[in-house]
Enzyme design. Structure first.
Site, PDB file in Angstrom:
ATOM      1  CE  LYS B  98      -3.643   2.267   2.522  1.00 60.52           C
ATOM      2  NZ  LYS B  98      -3.606   2.896   3.845  1.00 60.52           N
ATOM      3  CG  ASN B 207      -6.246   2.067  11.840  1.00 52.76           C
ATOM      4  OD1 ASN B 207      -6.565   1.568  12.903  1.00 52.76           O
ATOM      5  ND2 ASN B 207      -4.999   2.387  11.592  1.00 52.76           N
ATOM      6  CB  SER B 208      -9.300   6.351  13.123  1.00 57.28           C
ATOM      7  OG  SER B 208      -8.121   6.672  12.454  1.00 57.28           O
TER       8      SER B 208
END
Lengths: 356, 259
Positions: B98, B207-208
């Site tokens: 990525k 994610n977060s």
């Protein structure tokens, strides 16, 4: 009289910050804490990158009235040899440290640029991240440090009040307010990736200093768009020389300043060192702070020897071991992170092959 | 079967997890498990083979059914990202990379010029390149042209929780793309993941929103369900949105009249 640049004195985009700093009601502090906590969590998550300082030398050519290493102190002077630096670093690595801050006093004949450059190279051989808190340098010197593996520098203005600055810096190269003020710009110009700013709270009016610190950070963000900015919040501690803070900052005000910075600068790294006591550090870790030092020694060397009988630059308030501190973070559901950098990213920033 | 296809790799899950920002590696692993994710991304800077309790790579690599996608977060130029990709491949053995290049460490917006260059080089070297980009439809096509395995436009700024603030641009990218479009960054609520999938995204990366939640595993499961729901709705075909009333008498009955 020093003529201050416009960006430091004329900037209205800090009205909200000023309002947060001038309001001293307990209710407003709680409101700010809730907002700051949510912002920190969203942007930085539940992790805490950790670093530790290594004092390479306490030789100094300046006469800062508040510092235990000022050149008129009777403190015995020494500097670490290359061999001692390697041994200190090995001892720090035993504690798990992978992110190191190298410190010296102001440039002297004994400890100058070449010495520091060599120390950076040695540290970069085994540490994942190397940053420096030393004397102001030229653009070219910063470029050489970046080439050697230094990714960040810390340089505090101490106070932005030019009159207090003049009075407190009694002699030496540090007397030059503007040269110091422009140091972060030279570092970023030289390809250093991150600059750490700060004032030493206690030296001058804290609100005025905080506002000027904010303007300085914003000026750098706008001018050097690749630059990483971090802000630290050192508060004057008892030191050798017995300087008493003229403008003492209590826990409530320091917390307010830190929270206000998080709200005003949601993406900026905020740093807190072991100058502060455990309860304050642990509390602020979850609210606003996103980088902390651990297991610090403020004497020259000190990791290999354990507790040193020498006097350090200042007294440490949080003397917990690395393991104790990490456990305290985990108890607050924050993961301590020792490696948060990759040496593949070292080298002067903004250098694009074929263009440099 | 409705699978996510990335080059020769097939995944039944369309939820990809980010692994930073969790309060412990154990909670991160629980969340990965609960999310049903088969593809997870981990930053090279969080690989720590010297100190295993600080390492994110080791525990993830031991999880059955998980493909690792290392990321170059921290790189600020193409050269740094390329170097990081090489190290990542050597350490992880994963063909995926990525590409995250954000020269400004504050807002973390991806650099389109450096990303383009890194993607071109890495794709030519056989990497399965997954570039993190701003929602720019032209850049997305340029990246497709050089052989990227997908494009990963941001929904909104990393950690902002502003959801699909870039929806209008994303819909152009989705419409024009021949490779999978994966929305990466900014998602706050499972409903936003569902909406991205309903729009036709191939997958979402979160994610977060999971890591910062009070109960990461539960939030991960909620994102799993929402991603599935959004995908199923997309496949079933959403009813067209309409703000015009339908006239009871036809408005165009005059057409075809003789005189």
């Amino acid at each position: 009289m020093t003529l201050l640049p416009d960006w430091l004195t004329h900037n209205n985009d800090c009205r909200e910050l000023e309002a947060m700093l001038r309001n001293r009601s307990p209710e407003s502090l709680e409101t700010m804490a809730a907002r700051s906590r949510a912002m920190t969590l969203r942007r930085f998550g539940r992790t805490m990158p950790l670093y530790a300082p290594l004092y390479l030398s306490n030789y100094c050519s300046s006469g800062c009235a508040y510092c235990g290493f000022a050149s008129d102190r009777t403190t015995p002077r020494r500097k670490l040899s290359e061999e001692e630096i390697r041994r200190e670093i090995a001892a720090m690595k035993q504690l798990g440290i992978q992110d190191i801050l190298l410190l010296t006093g102001e440039r002297t004949a004994t400890v100058g640029f070449e010495y520091l450059q060599r120390a950076v190279e040695i540290a970069a051989e085994s540490m994942q991240r190397v940053t420096v808190e030393a004397f102001p340098m030229s653009v070219e010197e910063y470029r050489e440090l970046a080439m050697g593996g230094c990714t960040g520098i810390t340089i505090y203005q101490e106070t932005y009040d030019p009159l207090q600055y003049e009075a407190l810096h009694r002699w030496g190269p540090k007397k030059d307010y503007l040269y110091r003020l422009e140091t972060p710009e030279r570092a970023l110009e030289g390809g250093i990736k991150t600059v750490g700013l700060g004032v030493l709270f206690g030296l001058s009016d804290p609100v005025t200093d905080a506002l000027m610190l904010y303007r300085h950070a914003r000026h750098l963000e706008k001018t050097y768009w690749r630059g990483g900015i971090s802000v630290s919040f050192p508060r004057l501690r008892p030191q050798t020389g017995g300087y008493e803070p003229t403008y003492p900052v209590d826990d409530h005000l320091l917390a307010r300043i830190i929270l206000a910075f998080r709200i005003a600068m949601p993406d900026v790294e905020l740093v807190l060192s072991t100058r502060e006591k455990p309860s304050f550090r642990d509390g602020m870790a979850g609210l606003a702070i996103t980088r902390m030092s651990i297991a610090s020694r403020t004497t020259v060397g000190g990791y290999r020897e354990g507790e040193s009988p020498e006097e350090g630059q200042f007294e440490i308030s949080d003397s917990r071991t690395a393991e104790e501190f990490c456990q305290a973070l985990r108890n607050r559901r924050i993961e301590p992170v020792f490696k948060n950098w990759e040496p593949a990213y070292n080298g002067p920033s903004g250098e694009i092959p074929g263009c440099s | 079967m409705d699978h996510l296809q990335l080059a020769a790799h097939t995944f039944s899950s369309r939820l990809i997890l980010g692994t930073g920002k969790f309060s412990s590696a154990a909670l991160m692993l629980e969340a990965v498990k609960a999310s049903g994710a088969q593809l997870v991304t981990v930053a090279l800077r969080r690989f720590n083979r010297e100190q295993l309790e600080d390492d994110l790579f080791g525990p993830l690599s031991e999880m059955p059914g998980i493909t690792l996608m290392p990321n170059t977060s921290g790189a600020s130029t193409a050269a740094e990202a390329i170097k990081a990709a090489h190290i990542s491949r050597e350490l992880s053995g994963s063909p995926f990379i990525k590409v995250e290049i954000h020269p400004n460490p504050q807002h973390l917006m991806p650099d389109p010029i450096e990303t383009m260059e890194a993607a071109r080089v890495l794709a030519s070297e056989g990497f399965l390149v997954m570039p993190y980009i701003s929602p720019d439809p032209v850049l997305a096509k340029r990246l497709e042209d050089v052989g990227c395995a997908s494009v990963m436009p941001l929904g909104s700024a990393i950690g902002s929780g502003q959801g699909l603030a870039s929806a209008a641009m994303l819909s152009i990218i989705i419409r024009e793309s021949s490779i999978p479009v994966i929305v990466d960054a900014g998602l706050r609520a499972p409903s936003e993941a569902a909406r991205a999938m309903e729009m036709g995204c191939s997958a979402v990366l979160v994610n977060s929103a999971i890591a910062a939640s009070d109960n990461p595993a539960e939030m991960a499961a909620a994102f799993r369900d929402a991603t599935d729901a959004g995908r199923r709705a997309f496949k079933a075909g959403l009813m067209r949105e309409s703000s015009e009333a339908v006239a009871t008498s036809p408005l165009t009955s005059f057409l075809g009249e003789q005189s």
